[in-house]
Scaffold this motif. Structure first.
Motif, mmCIF file in Angstrom:
data_model
loop_
_atom_site.group_PDB
_atom_site.id
_atom_site.type_symbol
_atom_site.label_atom_id
_atom_site.label_comp_id
_atom_site.label_asym_id
_atom_site.label_seq_id
_atom_site.Cartn_x
_atom_site.Cartn_y
_atom_site.Cartn_z
ATOM 1 N N ARG A 11 -14.292 -17.887 30.237
ATOM 2 C CA ARG A 11 -13.128 -17.047 30.491
ATOM 3 C C ARG A 11 -11.848 -17.867 30.333
ATOM 4 O O ARG A 11 -11.763 -18.990 30.803
ATOM 5 C CB ARG A 11 -13.225 -16.483 31.902
ATOM 6 C CG ARG A 11 -12.211 -15.431 32.177
ATOM 7 C CD ARG A 11 -12.729 -14.518 33.277
ATOM 8 N NE ARG A 11 -11.994 -13.307 33.252
ATOM 9 C CZ ARG A 11 -12.383 -12.221 32.618
ATOM 10 N NH1 ARG A 11 -13.499 -12.219 31.980
ATOM 11 N NH2 ARG A 11 -11.659 -11.141 32.639
ATOM 12 N N GLU A 32 -3.227 -8.800 20.104
ATOM 13 C CA GLU A 32 -3.852 -8.110 21.240
ATOM 14 C C GLU A 32 -3.314 -6.691 21.379
ATOM 15 O O GLU A 32 -4.072 -5.735 21.584
ATOM 16 C CB GLU A 32 -3.621 -8.897 22.521
ATOM 17 C CG GLU A 32 -4.324 -8.314 23.718
ATOM 18 C CD GLU A 32 -4.212 -9.204 24.945
ATOM 19 O OE1 GLU A 32 -5.011 -8.992 25.864
ATOM 20 O OE2 GLU A 32 -3.349 -10.096 24.987
ATOM 21 N N ARG A 36 -5.553 -3.288 21.057
ATOM 22 C CA ARG A 36 -5.646 -2.318 22.156
ATOM 23 C C ARG A 36 -5.119 -0.942 21.740
ATOM 24 O O ARG A 36 -5.698 0.080 22.074
ATOM 25 C CB ARG A 36 -4.893 -2.829 23.376
ATOM 26 C CG ARG A 36 -5.579 -4.014 24.020
ATOM 27 C CD ARG A 36 -5.030 -4.314 25.392
ATOM 28 N NE ARG A 36 -5.564 -5.547 25.911
ATOM 29 C CZ ARG A 36 -6.789 -5.698 26.428
ATOM 30 N NH1 ARG A 36 -7.590 -4.669 26.484
ATOM 31 N NH2 ARG A 36 -7.189 -6.861 26.879
ATOM 32 N N HIS A 39 -7.527 1.125 19.474
ATOM 33 C CA HIS A 39 -8.770 1.608 20.081
ATOM 34 C C HIS A 39 -9.996 1.213 19.256
ATOM 35 O O HIS A 39 -10.851 2.039 18.957
ATOM 36 C CB HIS A 39 -8.730 3.127 20.278
ATOM 37 C CG HIS A 39 -7.579 3.563 21.122
ATOM 38 N ND1 HIS A 39 -7.522 3.321 22.478
ATOM 39 C CD2 HIS A 39 -6.430 4.204 20.805
ATOM 40 C CE1 HIS A 39 -6.385 3.811 22.964
ATOM 41 N NE2 HIS A 39 -5.703 4.346 21.964
ATOM 42 N N ALA A 41 -12.271 -0.935 20.229
ATOM 43 C CA ALA A 41 -13.407 -1.132 21.124
ATOM 44 C C ALA A 41 -13.001 -0.680 22.520
ATOM 45 O O ALA A 41 -11.821 -0.651 22.863
ATOM 46 C CB ALA A 41 -13.829 -2.598 21.148
ATOM 47 N N GLN A 42 -13.996 -0.327 23.329
ATOM 48 C CA GLN A 42 -13.692 0.081 24.694
ATOM 49 C C GLN A 42 -13.262 -1.103 25.545
ATOM 50 O O GLN A 42 -12.418 -0.968 26.420
ATOM 51 C CB GLN A 42 -14.908 0.754 25.327
ATOM 52 C CG GLN A 42 -15.222 2.104 24.727
ATOM 53 C CD GLN A 42 -16.458 2.724 25.361
ATOM 54 O OE1 GLN A 42 -17.200 2.071 26.084
ATOM 55 N NE2 GLN A 42 -16.678 3.991 25.069
ATOM 56 N N ARG A 43 -13.878 -2.258 25.282
ATOM 57 C CA ARG A 43 -13.543 -3.464 26.034
ATOM 58 C C ARG A 43 -13.156 -4.557 25.054
ATOM 59 O O ARG A 43 -13.653 -4.609 23.935
ATOM 60 C CB ARG A 43 -14.738 -3.907 26.871
ATOM 61 C CG ARG A 43 -15.074 -2.895 27.938
ATOM 62 C CD ARG A 43 -16.386 -3.157 28.595
ATOM 63 N NE ARG A 43 -16.553 -4.550 28.974
ATOM 64 C CZ ARG A 43 -17.659 -5.048 29.501
ATOM 65 N NH1 ARG A 43 -18.695 -4.267 29.700
ATOM 66 N NH2 ARG A 43 -17.738 -6.320 29.820
ATOM 67 N N LEU A 44 -12.259 -5.428 25.497
ATOM 68 C CA LEU A 44 -11.751 -6.481 24.623
ATOM 69 C C LEU A 44 -11.825 -7.814 25.343
ATOM 70 O O LEU A 44 -11.206 -7.997 26.390
ATOM 71 C CB LEU A 44 -10.311 -6.166 24.223
ATOM 72 C CG LEU A 44 -9.670 -6.998 23.141
ATOM 73 C CD1 LEU A 44 -10.402 -6.804 21.828
ATOM 74 C CD2 LEU A 44 -8.226 -6.609 22.978
ATOM 75 N N SER A 45 -12.592 -8.739 24.794
ATOM 76 C CA SER A 45 -12.698 -10.078 25.368
ATOM 77 C C SER A 45 -11.357 -10.794 25.243
ATOM 78 O O SER A 45 -10.634 -10.593 24.261
ATOM 79 C CB SER A 45 -13.778 -10.861 24.626
ATOM 80 O OG SER A 45 -13.709 -12.228 24.934
#
Length: 111
Positions: A11, A32, A36, A39, A41-45
C-alpha cells in the motif's frame, strides 16, 4: 528518494505518494482523475495511476527522442508533426502501437 517497487506493490503511504508526485508532477493526479471519471473499474489500486503515468512518461520521452533524432538527420531545429510521424513509423514497436493513430499535419493556432 522514490519508493522501491516493493513499496509500490504494497500500500502506498502518503509520504510515498508525495515523493512520487514530486517525480511525476501533476501527471499522477491527472491520470487518477481520468481513470475514476472514465469508470474503467469499480475499484482502483493506488499503484495504478503511478504505473500508468510512468508508462505515459516513458512513451512520450521515447517518441520525442526518436523525433529529435529525425530532426537532426534532416537538418531541422524543430520537431514537426511530419518528423513525429516518421519517428513513429520507423520504429517497429511504436509503429505497431500507433498503427491506427493519425498524427495531424496541421499546426494548432495557424491563421
Amino acid at each position: 528518494m522514490i519508493p522501491s517497487i516493493g513499496n509500490l506493490q504494497n500500500r502506498l503511504t502518503s509520504r510515498d505518494r508525495k515523493q512520487i508526485d514530486k517525480w511525476l508532477p501533476g501527471a499522477i493526479g491527472n491520470v487518477e482523475h481520468g481513470l475514476r471519471e472514465g469508470h474503467y473499474a469499480q475499484r482502483l489500486s493506488p499503484t495504478v495511476p503511478v504505473y500508468l503515468a510512468a508508462v505515459i512518461e516513458y512513451l512520450t520521452a521515447k517518441v520525442l527522442e526518436l523525433a529529435g533524432n529525425e530532426a537532426q538527420n534532416h537538418g531541422e531545429r524543430n520537431i514537426t508533426p511530419l518528423l513525429l510521424d516518421m519517428a513513429v513509423h520507423n520504429d517497429s514497436l511504436l509503429s505497431t502501437l500507433f498503427d491506427t493513430t493519425t498524427i495531424s499535419q496541421v499546426a494548432p493556432g495557424g491563421d
